[in-house]
Design an enzyme around this catalytic site. Structure first.
Site, short mmCIF file in Angstrom:
data_model
loop_
_atom_site.label_atom_id
_atom_site.label_comp_id
_atom_site.label_asym_id
_atom_site.label_seq_id
_atom_site.Cartn_x
_atom_site.Cartn_y
_atom_site.Cartn_z
CG ASP A 1 -9.44 -0.57 4.60
OD1 ASP A 1 -9.15 -0.76 3.41
OD2 ASP A 1 -8.73 -0.96 5.54
CE LYS B 1 -3.59 -2.71 2.19
NZ LYS B 1 -4.16 -3.21 3.46
CD GLN C 1 -2.97 -4.70 6.63
OE1 GLN C 1 -2.94 -3.73 5.88
NE2 GLN C 1 -3.50 -5.85 6.27
#
Length: 287
Positions: free
Chosen positions: A126, A59, A103
């Site tokens: 997200d 990422k 994460q």
């Protein structure tokens, strides 16, 4: 070895991801030149899980490619939930941070749902916050989970008709299955949601014009379970010593599919690219 005649049926996630990244890079440059703002992504990693570290690196590399400023926040595995929530609160109030990514998975003593709900919905890169999920359910698609968003982008780029089509999703997670169902319903597909406990799964998958598989079971979907001409997205990934496998028996199913994503190189790159798009969206909406 794959027969060359089937290669045109492969949805190249890497090429699509590059297209999305080019769009994001252009948007980032516009923000910087016109408003003096560089979009910023904060990634939170708790513990030292090797797979999680790898995903964060992927990422961050994508951020570098598109011009997004990425900053990593590391907490030791024995941190407390309160310490994690305090970090999230500080990032929520940091005007230089436009998107926050937690994460997963977290160490067992953490509550991931509480942590995700602590992230400001406006910085929820997200798309997992209940507020953004709720907006999705009423057809207001803003910050949605990245993988379903990537699937929709692929459907659009390949001009796959969705309205009135039978769409079957195998997997009912909050990350893929449920939001994927909502996004397809928003486009007037007739949607069935199945999972590994579904009786006679084949009965459902055989009727699918569009099949999205996200069960995490190696080669769950065989060639006799799909109809000729189906469009298939394989979201699953299983890592073994001899390689990486998806939920779909790719080499045999491709002979019946009109379009299909490979594993790796299909949905994965698109997911990361859509994350970049979301960070840009967060930055634009912060103005």
């Amino acid at each position: 070895m794959l027969d060359e005649s089937y290669e045109s049926r492969i949805i190249d996630g890497k090429v699509l991801a590059q297209q999305v990244e080019e769009e994001v890079r252009s948007g980032v440059e516009d923000l910087e030149s016109n408003r003096g703002i560089t979009p910023g992504l904060a990634t939170i990693l708790v513990g030292d899980d090797p797979a999680s570290k790898m995903y964060v690196r992927l990422k961050h590399r994508a951020c570098e490619r598109v011009g997004i400023r990425a900053e990593d926040f590391l907490l030791p595995a024995d941190s407390t939930q309160e310490e994690l929530l305090a970090l999230i609160d500080s990032l929520n109030n940091n005007k230089d941070v436009h998107g926050i990514l937690l994460q997963l998975p977290l160490p067992e003593h953490f509550s991931p749902q509480e942590a995700m709900e602590a992230i400001s919905p406006a910085k929820d890169a997200d798309g997992f916050h209940p507020y953004n999920m709720g907006k999705l359910m009423i057809g207001d698609e803003g910050l949605v989970p990245c993988t379903p968003h990537g699937v929709i982008r692929a459907l659009e780029e390949y001009n796959v008709p969705v309205k009135g089509k039978n769409a079957v999703i195998v997997g009912h997670s909050n990350v893929v299955g449920k939001p994927m169902a909502a996004m397809l319903l928003n486009r007037n597909a007739s949607v069935s949601v199945c999972h590994i406990f579904t009786d006679d799964l084949k009965k459902y998958t055989l009727g699918a014009d569009i099949l999205v598989v996200a069960a995490g079971v190696k080669h769950l979907i065989k060639a006799d379970m799909v109809k000729e001409g189906a469009v298939i997205f394989d979201v699953g990934i299983t890592k073994e010593e001899d390689g990486v496998y998806g939920d779909v028996d790719f080499e045999n199913v491709i002979k019946k599919a009109s379009l299909i994503t490979p594993v790796p190189g299909g949905v994965g790159p698109l997911t990361v690219a859509m994350l970049m798009k979301h960070v840009l969206m967060c930055a634009e909406k912060s103005l």
